[in-house]
Write a protein that holds these residues in place. Sequence first.
Motif, PDB file in Angstrom:
ATOM      1  N   ASN A 128      29.427  22.641  41.339  1.00  0.00           N
ATOM      2  CA  ASN A 128      29.799  21.255  42.372  1.00  0.00           C
ATOM      3  C   ASN A 128      31.198  20.987  42.632  1.00  0.00           C
ATOM      4  N   PHE A 129      31.846  22.089  43.134  1.00  0.00           N
ATOM      5  CA  PHE A 129      33.056  21.601  43.474  1.00  0.00           C
ATOM      6  C   PHE A 129      34.021  22.295  44.957  1.00  0.00           C
ATOM      7  N   GLY A 130      33.306  24.102  44.848  1.00  0.00           N
ATOM      8  CA  GLY A 130      33.756  24.699  45.271  1.00  0.00           C
ATOM      9  C   GLY A 130      32.378  25.473  46.142  1.00  0.00           C
ATOM     10  N   ALA A 131      33.383  26.995  46.116  1.00  0.00           N
ATOM     11  CA  ALA A 131      32.442  27.831  46.354  1.00  0.00           C
ATOM     12  C   ALA A 131      30.826  28.066  45.718  1.00  0.00           C
ATOM     13  N   SER A 132      30.880  27.562  43.682  1.00  0.00           N
ATOM     14  CA  SER A 132      30.013  27.522  42.685  1.00  0.00           C
ATOM     15  C   SER A 132      28.966  28.573  43.350  1.00  0.00           C
ATOM     16  N   LEU A 133      29.916  29.413  42.814  1.00  0.00           N
ATOM     17  CA  LEU A 133      29.322  30.808  43.016  1.00  0.00           C
ATOM     18  C   LEU A 133      28.170  31.241  41.898  1.00  0.00           C
ATOM     19  N   GLN A 134      27.145  31.949  41.952  1.00  0.00           N
ATOM     20  CA  GLN A 134      25.850  32.211  41.506  1.00  0.00           C
ATOM     21  C   GLN A 134      26.250  33.608  41.204  1.00  0.00           C
ATOM     22  N   ILE A 135      26.670  34.101  41.256  1.00  0.00           N
ATOM     23  CA  ILE A 135      26.850  35.890  41.029  1.00  0.00           C
ATOM     24  C   ILE A 135      28.243  36.504  41.005  1.00  0.00           C
ATOM     25  N   LEU A 136      28.878  37.189  39.914  1.00  0.00           N
ATOM     26  CA  LEU A 136      30.503  37.419  40.345  1.00  0.00           C
ATOM     27  C   LEU A 136      29.917  38.950  39.581  1.00  0.00           C
ATOM     28  N   LYS A 137      30.599  39.717  41.013  1.00  0.00           N
ATOM     29  CA  LYS A 137      29.949  41.135  40.498  1.00  0.00           C
ATOM     30  C   LYS A 137      31.501  41.959  40.316  1.00  0.00           C
ATOM     31  N   VAL A 138      31.763  42.815  39.613  1.00  0.00           N
ATOM     32  CA  VAL A 138      32.640  43.464  39.640  1.00  0.00           C
ATOM     33  C   VAL A 138      32.822  44.110  39.838  1.00  0.00           C
ATOM     34  N   GLU A 139      34.351  45.402  40.256  1.00  0.00           N
ATOM     35  CA  GLU A 139      34.596  46.781  39.835  1.00  0.00           C
ATOM     36  C   GLU A 139      34.301  47.283  38.450  1.00  0.00           C
ATOM     37  N   ILE A 140      33.582  48.602  37.826  1.00  0.00           N
ATOM     38  CA  ILE A 140      33.925  49.064  36.528  1.00  0.00           C
ATOM     39  C   ILE A 140      35.010  49.694  37.027  1.00  0.00           C
ATOM     40  N   GLY A 141      36.386  49.904  36.292  1.00  0.00           N
ATOM     41  CA  GLY A 141      37.229  50.432  37.431  1.00  0.00           C
ATOM     42  C   GLY A 141      37.067  52.033  36.528  1.00  0.00           C
ATOM     43  N   GLY A 142      37.565  53.205  38.008  1.00  0.00           N
ATOM     44  CA  GLY A 142      37.098  54.701  37.294  1.00  0.00           C
ATOM     45  C   GLY A 142      38.864  55.181  37.647  1.00  0.00           C
ATOM     46  N   TYR A 165      41.842  43.654  35.003  1.00  0.00           N
ATOM     47  CA  TYR A 165      41.662  41.925  34.942  1.00  0.00           C
ATOM     48  C   TYR A 165      40.498  41.652  35.425  1.00  0.00           C
ATOM     49  N   GLU A 166      39.307  42.181  35.379  1.00  0.00           N
ATOM     50  CA  GLU A 166      38.339  41.800  35.613  1.00  0.00           C
ATOM     51  C   GLU A 166      37.088  40.677  34.108  1.00  0.00           C
ATOM     52  N   TRP A 167      37.432  40.955  33.526  1.00  0.00           N
ATOM     53  CA  TRP A 167      37.233  40.791  31.963  1.00  0.00           C
ATOM     54  C   TRP A 167      37.705  39.172  32.496  1.00  0.00           C
ATOM     55  N   LEU A 168      39.037  39.297  32.774  1.00  0.00           N
ATOM     56  CA  LEU A 168      39.828  37.803  32.349  1.00  0.00           C
ATOM     57  C   LEU A 168      38.285  36.555  33.680  1.00  0.00           C
ATOM     58  N   LEU A 169      38.420  37.806  34.651  1.00  0.00           N
ATOM     59  CA  LEU A 169      37.563  37.169  35.694  1.00  0.00           C
ATOM     60  C   LEU A 169      36.408  36.074  35.604  1.00  0.00           C
ATOM     61  N   MET A 170      35.403  37.543  34.790  1.00  0.00           N
ATOM     62  CA  MET A 170      34.279  37.143  33.874  1.00  0.00           C
ATOM     63  C   MET A 170      34.529  36.335  33.751  1.00  0.00           C
ATOM     64  N   ILE A 207      26.567  31.651  35.331  1.00  0.00           N
ATOM     65  CA  ILE A 207      26.532  32.380  36.837  1.00  0.00           C
ATOM     66  C   ILE A 207      26.170  34.173  36.376  1.00  0.00           C
ATOM     67  N   LYS A 208      25.839  35.272  36.724  1.00  0.00           N
ATOM     68  CA  LYS A 208      25.117  36.141  37.099  1.00  0.00           C
ATOM     69  C   LYS A 208      26.360  37.199  36.704  1.00  0.00           C
ATOM     70  N   LEU A 209      26.174  37.771  35.931  1.00  0.00           N
ATOM     71  CA  LEU A 209      27.569  39.169  35.775  1.00  0.00           C
ATOM     72  C   LEU A 209      26.684  40.323  36.550  1.00  0.00           C
ATOM     73  N   TYR A 210      27.645  41.380  37.437  1.00  0.00           N
ATOM     74  CA  TYR A 210      27.052  42.214  37.989  1.00  0.00           C
ATOM     75  C   TYR A 210      28.256  43.530  37.999  1.00  0.00           C
ATOM     76  N   GLY A 211      27.841  44.710  37.511  1.00  0.00           N
ATOM     77  CA  GLY A 211      29.420  45.684  37.748  1.00  0.00           C
ATOM     78  C   GLY A 211      28.370  47.120  37.937  1.00  0.00           C
ATOM     79  N   LEU A 212      29.848  47.177  38.838  1.00  0.00           N
ATOM     80  CA  LEU A 212      29.563  48.815  39.930  1.00  0.00           C
ATOM     81  C   LEU A 212      30.290  49.445  40.013  1.00  0.00           C
ATOM     82  N   PRO A 213      30.087  50.930  39.621  1.00  0.00           N
ATOM     83  CA  PRO A 213      31.877  51.881  39.654  1.00  0.00           C
ATOM     84  C   PRO A 213      31.378  52.348  40.956  1.00  0.00           C
TER      85      PRO A 213
END
Length: 662
Positions: A68-82, A107-112, A122-128
């Motif tokens: 209830n503020f802005g994009a109010s995202l429901q999923i955060l997908k992040v790169e599994i750094g490689g 920085y993905e840990w901090l963001l999550m 919020i749901k978290l999703y990782g992808l290499p």
Amino acid sequence: MAKAMFGFLTVFFIHWTCADIVFDDASGYGRRFDGIGSLSGGGATSKLLINYPEKQRSEILDFLFKPNFGASLQILKVEIGGDIQSTDGTEASHMHYSWEENYERGYEWLLMKEAKKRNPSIKLYGLPWGFPGWVGEGSGSPYHNVLKTADYVVRWINGAKKIHNLTIDYVGIWNETPYNISYIKTLRKVLDGRGFQHTQIIASDNKWKIAEDMSNDKELKDIVYSIGVHYPGTQSPKQAQQLGKTLWSSEDYCQKNNETGGACWARILNRNYVNGHMTSTIAWDLIASYYTSLPGWGMGLMTAMEPWNGHYVVSPPIWTSAHTTQFTEIGWTYLKHGHGVGTLPQGGTYVGLTNPKRDQLTIVMETMTFEHSKCVLDAKTPFKVNPQNVTLSLGGKWSGVQEMNIWFTQLGFDEKPNIFFEKRSPLKFIKGKAEVFLDVNQIITLTTLDTGNKGAYPAPPPHIEFPLPYSDSFDSYNLYQEPYYLSQQIGSFEILAEGKNGFVRQMVTQMTIPWCKQADGIQKAYNVFGDIKWTDISVEFDFRIPSKNGSSGVFVAARTTKGGCSSAETSGIFFHALPHKFVLSTDIQRQHVVKSGDLSYGPGSWHNIALSVKGSLAKLIFDQTTVYFGSIPTWPTAGWAALGTDSYGLADFDNLKINSLM
Ligand SMILES: *[C@@H]1O[C@H](CO)[C@@H](O)[C@H](O)[C@H]1NC(C)=O
Ligand SMILES: *[C@@H]1O[C@H](CO)[C@@H](O)[C@H](O)[C@H]1NC(C)=O
Ligand SMILES: *[C@@H]1O[C@H](CO)[C@@H](O)[C@H](O)[C@H]1NC(C)=O
Ligand SMILES: *[C@@H]1O[C@H](CO)[C@@H](O)[C@H](O)[C@H]1NC(C)=O
Ligand SMILES: *[C@@H]1O[C@H](CO)[C@@H](O)[C@H](O)[C@H]1NC(C)=O
């Protein structure tokens, strides 16, 4: 008699209500709604957000994640750094080498964590996107030893839990590259074996091919939770729809975050379900926090690329997202096609969604025109949208609803003013009906919910360019962090320390399993910083090549022009310092040589290297001795400053100084 009369009534009803859009539950419900999300990484797209002033960073994160503020995202997908170039840079692996593990990098840990702090559901999703070379045992493929790769990925999921208390809800295979079924099955087994039964597999973050394999392989079908497709152009094949699995657009959007991006995002958020039965859509990318002129610049949901003073821009896609995310939750249900989901008579689309108790209803309508709502990677089939009056008709569970709240957006095309996510007076329903006028390029949310809020903060500091002079002794970082302004394009750089002296080390020692072979394949680390418009500057730093596993040299550069997958093709003024010579060239690969000459240094000790460029002159200084002062080609005329290594292999950097000579 009764039958005949019914027939008559039906005909009459259909005729009379031909412009009615009906929202009811007469024939049940559609699919479960799985959430709207966005992708940080794929790659290095959140780079410059991390060292924002705390106040502005927190505000930006609120615009992205706070309910209830802005994009109010429901999923955060992040790169599994490689340790590989994944579009706008490289992100560090949690295991540069087979014998170590580290969950403090990047920085993905901090963001999550910040996302979870704001929205615990919020749901978290990782992808290499790629892998360190050792994962493939030198074969160049992550499927050479599927158990090793599964182990590597599950360690990341375990690290998230153990070190950061983050539960990874979804994990993918290998971004936009071929999948391997035996790997997917092995990954499931390793997840289960280590207590991650709840972590679901999304496959294959590419096109629809896996639907075919899933229809022929029951085990595969059972273990793939959702088919995740990239840039589906809002369409899905019948075969996929009939599999009995959920379908996601697991990467989509890819548009500049101006009004066009806002319109593209609004259109696909609805149409991915209306046309393609996809129940989740994830935007690439979360935030434009990468230097101007890197690939796909400005394609985040909003922009924040000035950590030096905290300037940021809340862009149209933030409010486009809010139209759905602020009035739904994962686990809500779409209405059925023809009963609250469909295409408007004069073009545009609508979707109805209801909560599990079925006592709330949210309707999102969009009337984006073809001309103004293009996404870069879309199907380009034209369609027409005209202004229209539509009658909305509520039935079934919602027949008693007397009014719905209205949230309104008009995208400012064709001389219309922009209006973003404005609350309007409620729409009254009389006997379950209400009429609304829809102009083109509008988003209208009607909802029985009383929540919804257009978040705001006082204006952030004004825009300024990267300020010079700039210097960094790298002493004030936490270990393993990335140097803030150094935007790594090939190789992986992190802060290490000896006593109190922090320095930067390039960590990659072996060819990776790349995503952009044309970049990583040159096996030279490359790191750009500053402003693509810089012309006359000096760049200087100390460097050291460790005696073990060292690189074959380092370089300092100015006026570099390219990053991302094109990194290997960058031009610039490069001062390469090799143990037995220096080379001044206009390329990273030392093929276009302007001048070369003697130089001598050994491994294990610190040296100083400095490059100044002014107009058509360059000065190269090594350990306080000028090794070249003379002319250089006048092209390229401008570009980032850069540093890097002559080969994969360790190299240390310290006391970076940049000055303007403009
Ligand atoms: C998948 O990986 C397995 C195990 O390494 C290998 O035997 C198989 O050939 C691979 N399949 C494809 C299609 O690459
Ligand atoms: C970990 O996160 C959960 C919520 O997901 C919370 O309940 C718990 O207190 C956290 N544990 C620690 C040690 O912070
Ligand atoms: C948004 O940016 C894209 C890419 O630069 C451009 O094609 C488009 O015209 C812009 N839209 C608006 C409304 O300025
Ligand atoms: C919509 O309805 C209004 C008032 O009933 C009318 O003035 C207007 O012309 C209609 N617009 C269209 C596009 O039908
Ligand atoms: C460094 O080289 C040694 C000997 O070749 C090797 O065993 C070790 O794995 C290497 N270390 C790194 C970080 O690559």
